[in-house]
Design an enzyme around this catalytic site. Structure first.
Site, PDB file in Angstrom:
ATOM      1  N   CYS A  86      -2.582  -2.096   4.627  1.00  0.00           N
ATOM      2  CA  CYS A  86      -1.260  -1.961   3.987  1.00  0.00           C
ATOM      3  C   CYS A  86      -0.854  -3.193   3.190  1.00  0.00           C
ATOM      4  O   CYS A  86       0.111  -3.142   2.433  1.00  0.00           O
ATOM      5  CB  CYS A  86      -0.207  -1.601   5.014  1.00  0.00           C
ATOM      6  SG  CYS A  86      -0.023  -2.810   6.292  1.00  0.00           S
ATOM      7  N   HIS A  94       1.515   5.929  10.203  1.00  0.00           N
ATOM      8  CA  HIS A  94       0.778   6.494   9.074  1.00  0.00           C
ATOM      9  C   HIS A  94      -0.612   6.952   9.524  1.00  0.00           C
ATOM     10  O   HIS A  94      -1.131   6.478  10.536  1.00  0.00           O
ATOM     11  CB  HIS A  94       0.550   5.417   7.990  1.00  0.00           C
ATOM     12  CG  HIS A  94       1.766   5.029   7.222  1.00  0.00           C
ATOM     13  ND1 HIS A  94       2.196   3.725   7.129  1.00  0.00           N
ATOM     14  CD2 HIS A  94       2.622   5.761   6.475  1.00  0.00           C
ATOM     15  CE1 HIS A  94       3.274   3.679   6.357  1.00  0.00           C
ATOM     16  NE2 HIS A  94       3.556   4.889   5.950  1.00  0.00           N
ATOM     17  N   GLU A 131       0.815  -1.224   0.000  1.00  0.00           N
ATOM     18  CA  GLU A 131       0.000   0.000   0.000  1.00  0.00           C
ATOM     19  C   GLU A 131       0.850   1.276   0.000  1.00  0.00           C
ATOM     20  O   GLU A 131       0.436   2.301  -0.538  1.00  0.00           O
ATOM     21  CB  GLU A 131      -0.898   0.020   1.238  1.00  0.00           C
ATOM     22  CG  GLU A 131      -1.694   1.307   1.360  1.00  0.00           C
ATOM     23  CD  GLU A 131      -2.552   1.338   2.609  1.00  0.00           C
ATOM     24  OE1 GLU A 131      -3.777   1.400   2.449  1.00  0.00           O
ATOM     25  OE2 GLU A 131      -2.011   1.286   3.728  1.00  0.00           O
ATOM     26  N   ASP A 132       2.023   1.187   0.602  1.00  0.00           N
ATOM     27  CA  ASP A 132       2.814   2.412   0.742  1.00  0.00           C
ATOM     28  C   ASP A 132       3.463   2.858  -0.561  1.00  0.00           C
ATOM     29  O   ASP A 132       3.888   3.998  -0.683  1.00  0.00           O
ATOM     30  CB  ASP A 132       3.878   2.205   1.829  1.00  0.00           C
ATOM     31  CG  ASP A 132       3.227   1.943   3.162  1.00  0.00           C
ATOM     32  OD1 ASP A 132       2.198   2.576   3.449  1.00  0.00           O
ATOM     33  OD2 ASP A 132       3.716   1.076   3.904  1.00  0.00           O
TER      34      ASP A 132
END
Ligand code: CIR
Length: 302
Positions: free
Chosen positions: A296, A208, A97-98
């Site tokens: 994520c 995050h 996801e990052d």
């Protein structure tokens, strides 16, 4: 660096229709997900000092948990694109996801991919394979040059996908101003998404933004208050559901009435069940030890 990749023709259509068309509601339907198998050395992944180093990690269990996570999407008919494993130098590679955020432009309906090349230095080698996968899946960069932001030494724009929260209903995009994303990154994202409202919010207590809040299909924000800098950013009590567990703050919307929730949040699951949601519950304990959560482990295209 950060790139934009647009489907063919998208740039032109944005320009010609933006002023006329009414804004579309963000779809909750997932068309496809991007995932990557965890590397055997996943326990060497990054953690923030406050979180500490993981203990009692178990690769066999991590792999089984990841397979069950992916199976949730596949069972629902959502194709999962597997990125090539990065087993040597990228212990955090499972947290795809990052590396990238996927949007539908809320005026034109076109897909926009924002690839985050300037993530934590140790994780930058993950990005190239994500970009290649996007190109294979029909994204295209013929129509404008890649937009570079940020610099390799960490100055300039920074953005991590884990800090980007797209909200259904409101079309707002909240972006965490965290240790991984900064104001310049938020401004750049806003310039790439001219038809969305992009709002930077402080994130000082967790890695995050999506480590402490996510969004529900009805547009409400769901969060774990002790880790949220200021709940008032999210539109007041009517727009915010407070949950009693950290693991409950992260949900993946599977459709208008179904949520993917971590097994570490049974009391939150109870609340969401009473709210009328159907739940898919997955045990992701091994990834939680590395500051990961249910969001994520995939990039969702909606
Ligand atoms: N979006 C996310 O929640 N990503 C989790 C990333 C965890 C990984 N160990 C990292 O520090 O980058």
């Amino acid at each position: 660096m950060l790139y934009t990749v647009l489907k063919k023709g998208a740039a032109q259509r944005v320009a010609s229709t933006a002023s006329k068309a009414a804004s579309k509601k963000l779809s909750t339907t997932i068309e496809q997900v991007f995932v990557r198998r965890p590397p055997p050395n996943f326990a060497l992944g990054l953690t923030t000092p406050a979180f500490g180093k993981p203990s009692n990690t178990d690769y066999g269990q991590a792999l089984r948990q990841w397979l069950r996570y992916v199976e949730v999407f596949e069972r629902r008919g959502i194709p999962a694109v597997s990125l090539p494993p990065l087993d040597q130098d990228c212990p955090d590679a499972v947290f795809v996801e990052d590396t990238c955020v996927l949007f539908k432009d809320n005026i034109t309906g076109e897909d926009v991919a924002v690839v985050c090349e300037n993530m934590a230095r140790e994780r930058r080698p993950e990005v190239e394979t994500m970009k290649e996968a996007l190109l294979k899946q029909g994204f295209d960069n013929d129509h404008r040059p890649f937009d570079r932001i940020g610099v390799v030494d960490g100055e300039g724009e920074m953005l991590d996908g884990g800090d980007v929260l797209k909200c259904p209903v409101s079309n707002k995009v909240y972006v965490g101003l965290s240790s991984r994303s900064n104001r310049s990154g938020v401004d750049k994202l806003a310039s790439l998404l001219p038809n969305h409202e992009v709002i930077g919010v402080p994130v000082t207590k967790v890695l995050h933004l999506k480590s402490c809040i996510t969004a529900l299909p009805d547009g409400r924000i769901i969060g774990y208050d002790p880790l949220v800098d200021d709940v008032d950013f999210f539109g007041g009590a009517n727009n915010y559901l407070s949950v009693p567990e950290e693991g409950g703050a992260h949900v993946v919307i599977l459709d208008d009435k179904t949520l993917l929730v971590a097994a570490s949040a049974p009391r939150t699951a109870d609340i969401l069940d009473k709210e009328g949601y159907d739940l898919e519950i997955v045990d992701i304990e091994q990834f939680e030890k590395l500051e990961g959560c249910v969001t994520c482990l995939s990039v969702r295209r909606r």
